[in-house]
Design an enzyme around this catalytic site. Sequence first.
Site, PDB file in Angstrom:
ATOM      1  N   ASN A 829       0.773  -1.240   0.000  1.00 57.46           N
ATOM      2  CA  ASN A 829       0.000   0.000   0.000  1.00 57.46           C
ATOM      3  C   ASN A 829       0.807   1.294   0.000  1.00 57.46           C
ATOM      4  OD1 ASN A 829      -2.764  -1.176   0.332  1.00 57.46           O
ATOM      5  ND2 ASN A 829      -1.831  -1.990   2.182  1.00 57.46           N
ATOM      6  N   TYR A 830       2.053   1.276   0.489  1.00 57.35           N
ATOM      7  CA  TYR A 830       2.770   2.533   0.695  1.00 57.35           C
ATOM      8  C   TYR A 830       4.046   2.676  -0.117  1.00 57.35           C
ATOM      9  CZ  TYR A 830      -0.373   3.425   4.576  1.00 57.35           C
ATOM     10  OH  TYR A 830      -1.490   3.651   5.326  1.00 57.35           O
ATOM     11  N   LEU A 831       4.606   1.575  -0.597  1.00 54.40           N
ATOM     12  CA  LEU A 831       5.846   1.650  -1.364  1.00 54.40           C
ATOM     13  C   LEU A 831       5.541   1.539  -2.844  1.00 54.40           C
ATOM     14  CD1 LEU A 831       8.105  -0.672   0.830  1.00 54.40           C
ATOM     15  CD2 LEU A 831       7.783   1.802   0.987  1.00 54.40           C
TER      16      LEU A 831
END
Length: 871
Positions: A829-831
């Site tokens: 979700n974030y990288l």
Amino acid sequence: MPVNSHMLVDSKQLPEKATSNAQKQGTAMNGSGLSSAEHQSSSDDDDLPLSQTTRTTDATSHPSRNLKRKKAAYAETSSDDDVPLASSPGKSRTNGKGKVTLPPDTGGESESEAAPKAPRASNGRSSKPPPKKKVKEESDLSGEDDDNKPLAPAKRAPTRKRKVKAESGTDDDTAISKKAPTKSRKKTMKSEEVSEIDTPKPKRAKKTKKEDSEKSPRMAKAKKEKKDEEQEEVFRWWENNPDGNGDDSVKWTTLEHNGVIFPPPYEPLPSNVKMNYNGNSVDLPPEAEEVAGFYAALLETDHARDATFNRNFFEDWKNVMKRFPPRDGTKVTNFEACDFRPMFEHFEGEKAKKKAMTAEEKKAAKKARDEMEAKYTTCLLDGRKEKVGNFRVEPPGLFRGRGDHPKKGTLKFRVRPEDITLNIGKGVPVPVPNMPGHWKAVTHDNTVTWLANWTENINGNHKYVFLAAGSSLKGQSDMQKFEKARELKKHVDRIRENYSQDLRSKVMADRQRATTMYFIDKLALRAGNEKGEDEADTVGCCSLRCEHVTLEAPDFIIFDFLGKDSIRYYNRVQVEPQVFKNIRIFKENKNDDDNLFDRVTTTSLNKHLTNEMKGLTAKVFRTFNASITFQRLLDEEPLEGASLQEKLNAYNTANRKVAILCNHQRSAPKTHDQSMAKMRDKYRSFKYERMKLRHALFNLDSKYKKRAQYKDDESDLDDEWVTEHEESLKAKEIEKAEKKFAKENEKLEEDGKKLHPDSLLQERIEEVEAEFEQLAKERRTGKADAKNRSADKIEEAIDKLTDKIKSFKLQMVDRDAGKEVALGTSKINYLDPRITAAWCQIHDVPIEKIFSKTLITKFPWAMEVESEWKF
């Protein structure tokens, strides 16, 4: 039957008290897709306000606040100029487009983030259709996803065309494989797992490609045609529309699907399986028996030992029994007198029967299930076939939640067709549900991406059916999310300068907002939403209370609170002196349960961020900081000449640091210690093999003893361990000989030939024992038999084992270091996946070593990025 296939009476059959909890809860937007796990029912979006009122407001709303509370003594005091005023003349500040005059603060509370509650029907479900524009797309993988807000077009990343083909083998995913820059990528590796080099085994004769094709030319041709057909089905949207969906309002033109699958009806237990109450069996009707079975199946889990879980279950079960009482007249009023053991043992027996099924039986059952579900797994979107992510409706059961959720143990009602709204294209056939009933409604809204939705009764959240993770719509949403985070790079310096100035603002609301932005930027905190009394007491930056923040002179702040999913966030950080002063001021004359930032809400914060940059939210800041930090950590690691395992460890270390930054923690697996013990034994077994090879080399020529690389390096192999290891190896060899002997006799019996005598088995066992006696002698003398191998061959084998030992030790260190860190959440979700794809190309690492097949399917647009690409 397994308990997860049990069905439950729907909410309309229950008394009003059974749905009272749902009626108290406002309808909250939940963008998550359907999953069979109950914990996915909570909202995954930090930035969307829940339908709850704020916990506290500012001082003007609390005339009864204790204003005489004693102030804490600090080493330094704030000057008069440092204290913000209730109101102040407007001031000018840059926003990248010139000067913007800010209005003076009125001293009242900032914009509330609470949303009005939607009216509820008598069955506890919302009677109001869900909002359209705040629907989020989310696959089964997602833990947190971005808002589905219109994003600015992003510059297309340079791509290099490679052959992409679809792989079959999973029900829900179509994996995309890409051509690797080196030959090492030709092998398919298991996801997120380093392949271990085992002791060399005898090679089996391999058939040549020519022999295979001669043997089955039709099969080879059919395989090729199937691959070509699957390859044509891949929709490469990122080539035709690199910036994602060009029209932010219309998502599709035509949409046709077959709806959702409902679980099968409940099958009553055999007449001899009943729960006991006060030592006597109870004759429950199917509706009450099913609910009791939900609890019985969890009897040996931690849930059954949780007081809140037990209390909520018993209350809901009693409500069911009011409508469907025991047929023998038993009055169940005391939870402690209930004995669910007979039901639990029945379920365990059914599980054992299922495990004991033959391979053919399991294959036939899977085939039948796949055939039944086949038409639900795909849809037609704009004339092309796309996979559906979560087409199965959750079966009824007991809500488990995450962490210390106040509603865990609550009964999840059966979802029926009357609860579900379908979204399909105009003029296409309306699918028929696979159980009696009619859909609640059928809409034709091409501005949203969900195929079906309903409202669950636990938290009143909307549940959605979306396309699979690798679909074009989901891929466009993901790409837009990361492009929006990349866009923040151009504005972040100005935004930081602005909020740094506001840390000294005379306007209390501005100063509080600047302080929250400082924490969100520097610590990657979630923005947070206010929670209702019937929700888990989790907070984010905007909803922190005074009790969650402790000051430690001269400039340290200690955070201690429950974050998302009730995961504890504890951090002692050094902050700028002005931030320390601000927190001290914000805490003055407040009680521990008062809001620290009483002039800031998530809504008002995101509104301000949007003025700083179009489409900017607190969640974008979190994604930006995670990806930019990850890129920096990878670039700082020198990997020239590093082995594959060293490169993987460097990658996982960077991923772990980002996960810690984002507070993506997990409990250490229960089997971690056992797993590490097995790895240590395997590590020693490699060293044992090397020790035997060294002794064989020394037996050929004693001059090798003087070489440094062949000196004793097995100091951790004590005699006791070696003896136990050799006994274990001998037992395995004897067992193998016995199995081989039995199999040979079975074959002889089938052919009508004479069986081998038992004396033959005894001879083989004696040979094994003699071999291990020789091993023990060699270990004592330090001289081993070279077994007709040359010194060069033994040296080569020792070198390979040394590399294997070094690599395996790195694996052990990496696994132990990550036992309490969830690497998957940040990776999914974030990288930005393009960071990983480019890094793999630069360092010649197969992408399959890091991304699972599912992730490769989820991010096909990132797999073809150039090696020079940077976030």
